[in-house]
Each structure stands twice: as structure tokens, then as C-alpha cells.
Motif scaffolding. Structure first.
Motif, PDB file in Angstrom:
ATOM      1  N   GLU A 182       0.824  -1.203   0.000  1.00  0.00           N
ATOM      2  CA  GLU A 182       0.000   0.000   0.000  1.00  0.00           C
ATOM      3  C   GLU A 182       0.865   1.263   0.000  1.00  0.00           C
ATOM      4  N   ASN A 183       2.138   1.139  -0.392  1.00  0.00           N
ATOM      5  CA  ASN A 183       3.016   2.304  -0.434  1.00  0.00           C
ATOM      6  C   ASN A 183       2.886   3.039  -1.768  1.00  0.00           C
ATOM      7  N   ASN A 184       1.755   2.854  -2.422  1.00  0.00           N
ATOM      8  CA  ASN A 184       1.516   3.489  -3.714  1.00  0.00           C
ATOM      9  C   ASN A 184       0.961   4.900  -3.563  1.00  0.00           C
ATOM     10  N   ARG A 185       0.584   5.283  -2.347  1.00  0.00           N
ATOM     11  CA  ARG A 185       0.002   6.612  -2.134  1.00  0.00           C
ATOM     12  C   ARG A 185       0.948   7.686  -2.660  1.00  0.00           C
ATOM     13  N   GLY A 186       0.380   8.606  -3.400  1.00  0.00           N
ATOM     14  CA  GLY A 186       1.188   9.680  -3.956  1.00  0.00           C
ATOM     15  C   GLY A 186       1.762   9.358  -5.317  1.00  0.00           C
ATOM     16  N   LYS A 187       1.816   8.089  -5.682  1.00  0.00           N
ATOM     17  CA  LYS A 187       2.301   7.714  -7.008  1.00  0.00           C
ATOM     18  C   LYS A 187       1.197   7.991  -8.019  1.00  0.00           C
ATOM     19  N   CYS A 188       1.577   8.615  -9.106  1.00  0.00           N
ATOM     20  CA  CYS A 188       0.589   9.017 -10.106  1.00  0.00           C
ATOM     21  C   CYS A 188       0.786   8.274 -11.420  1.00  0.00           C
ATOM     22  N   ILE A 189      -0.322   7.811 -11.966  1.00  0.00           N
ATOM     23  CA  ILE A 189      -0.316   7.149 -13.266  1.00  0.00           C
ATOM     24  C   ILE A 189      -1.204   7.966 -14.203  1.00  0.00           C
ATOM     25  N   LEU A 190      -0.651   8.316 -15.359  1.00  0.00           N
ATOM     26  CA  LEU A 190      -1.387   9.053 -16.379  1.00  0.00           C
ATOM     27  C   LEU A 190      -1.756   8.062 -17.477  1.00  0.00           C
ATOM     28  N   ILE A 191      -3.062   7.899 -17.708  1.00  0.00           N
ATOM     29  CA  ILE A 191      -3.545   6.931 -18.693  1.00  0.00           C
ATOM     30  C   ILE A 191      -4.117   7.655 -19.901  1.00  0.00           C
TER      31      ILE A 191
ATOM     32  N   GLU B 158      -4.732   9.944 -13.346  1.00  0.00           N
ATOM     33  CA  GLU B 158      -5.206  11.000 -14.240  1.00  0.00           C
ATOM     34  C   GLU B 158      -5.469  10.346 -15.589  1.00  0.00           C
ATOM     35  N   THR B 159      -6.496  10.801 -16.289  1.00  0.00           N
ATOM     36  CA  THR B 159      -6.838  10.183 -17.560  1.00  0.00           C
ATOM     37  C   THR B 159      -7.008  11.224 -18.659  1.00  0.00           C
ATOM     38  N   ARG B 160      -6.708  10.810 -19.875  1.00  0.00           N
ATOM     39  CA  ARG B 160      -6.894  11.651 -21.058  1.00  0.00           C
ATOM     40  C   ARG B 160      -7.456  10.782 -22.179  1.00  0.00           C
ATOM     41  N   LEU B 161      -8.380  11.362 -22.952  1.00  0.00           N
ATOM     42  CA  LEU B 161      -8.980  10.668 -24.094  1.00  0.00           C
ATOM     43  C   LEU B 161      -8.223  10.936 -25.395  1.00  0.00           C
TER      44      LEU B 161
ATOM     45  N   PRO C 258       3.401  12.641 -13.792  1.00  0.00           N
ATOM     46  CA  PRO C 258       3.154  11.228 -13.479  1.00  0.00           C
ATOM     47  C   PRO C 258       4.431  10.459 -13.178  1.00  0.00           C
ATOM     48  N   ASP C 259       4.275   9.370 -12.427  1.00  0.00           N
ATOM     49  CA  ASP C 259       5.372   8.437 -12.171  1.00  0.00           C
ATOM     50  C   ASP C 259       5.413   7.363 -13.261  1.00  0.00           C
ATOM     51  N   LEU C 260       4.311   7.254 -14.001  1.00  0.00           N
ATOM     52  CA  LEU C 260       4.191   6.252 -15.068  1.00  0.00           C
ATOM     53  C   LEU C 260       3.120   6.722 -16.047  1.00  0.00           C
ATOM     54  N   VAL C 261       3.351   6.461 -17.338  1.00  0.00           N
ATOM     55  CA  VAL C 261       2.359   6.765 -18.372  1.00  0.00           C
ATOM     56  C   VAL C 261       1.931   5.456 -19.020  1.00  0.00           C
ATOM     57  N   LEU C 262       0.636   5.282 -19.128  1.00  0.00           N
ATOM     58  CA  LEU C 262       0.050   4.131 -19.808  1.00  0.00           C
ATOM     59  C   LEU C 262      -0.579   4.669 -21.090  1.00  0.00           C
TER      60      LEU C 262
END
Length: 123
Positions: A2-11, A34-37, A51-55
Motif C-alpha cells: 500500500e506504499n503506492n500513495r502519492g504515485k501518479c499514473i497518467l492513462i 489522471e486520464t486523457r482521451l 506522473p510516475d508512469l504513463v500508460l
């Protein structure tokens, strides 16, 4: 775990159902999502979201995921952010190499693989 708090993923995903599914899964794992179309403002999006990661979906308007990943990896300010391609494209492995993406997720994916792949690449 559960140490994911604060980690951001942009999809980046233009399919609303997939976007909602991914956001729900990742939010339950305590990521900020966060999401984008669309991806034509990808560098500005990354600058504002940090973000810490982009999908990145491959088939997304306007410029497409392949071009968007190339822009991310070609920009000194964003190139170190891990980017995962996200597609049902049979050539995803080759596209991943060509764009210098960090990895990929094949659609359809199962929940375990989705979470494991995210956790493998997020800093």
C-alpha cells in the motif's frame, strides 16, 4: 503493497469503458490516476500532471500513441518517465522497441498481469 500513495499514473485511452476499469483498479491500489482521451498535448499533460508512469494506448486521437511515446522519449524533460504501451496490436512488441517505450501490456489483459506490470515499472 500500500506504499503506492502519492504515485501518479497518467492513462491515455479513448475507450471510456477501459479507462474507467483501469482507473478503478489502480485507485483501489491507492494510486492517483489522471486520464486523457486524446494525446496531442502529451508533453503539456505530463508537465502539469507529473506522473510516475504513463500508460499509452496505441490507437488514440489525434496523433496516436506511437507518435506520443516518441515525443515523450525524445524530450529531455520527460524521457525518463516510464511509458507502457497498451494495445491489442499484434506488433506491440516491435512498436515498443521502435518508440523506446519501457514496456507494454497486451489487451485483453487479466487483472494480475495488469497490476504486476504497473508495479514492475512504476518508480
Amino acid at each position: 503493497m500500500e506504499n503506492n500513495r502519492g504515485k501518479c499514473i497518467l492513462i491515455y485511452e479513448d475507450n471510456q469503458e477501459i479507462l474507467i476499469l483501469c482507473k478503478t483498479i489502480l485507485t483501489r491500489k491507492h494510486y492517483r490516476v489522471e486520464t486523457r482521451l486524446r494525446c496531442e498535448n502529451v508533453i503539456n499533460d505530463i508537465d502539469s500532471v507529473q506522473p510516475d508512469l504513463v500508460l499509452m494506448d496505441l490507437w488514440i486521437p489525434e496523433i496516436g500513441g506511437e507518435k506520443a511515446v516518441s515525443l515523450i522519449k525524445g524530450n529531455p524533460a520527460t524521457r525518463d518517465i516510464p511509458v507502457l504501451l497498451f494495445s491489442a496490436n499484434a506488433d506491440i512488441k516491435e512498436i515498443c522497441k521502435r518508440t523506446n517505450a519501457n514496456g507494454y501490456l497486451e489487451k485483453p489483459f487479466d487483472l494480475k498481469t495488469f497490476i504486476a506490470t504497473i508495479e514492475e515499472y512504476i518508480k
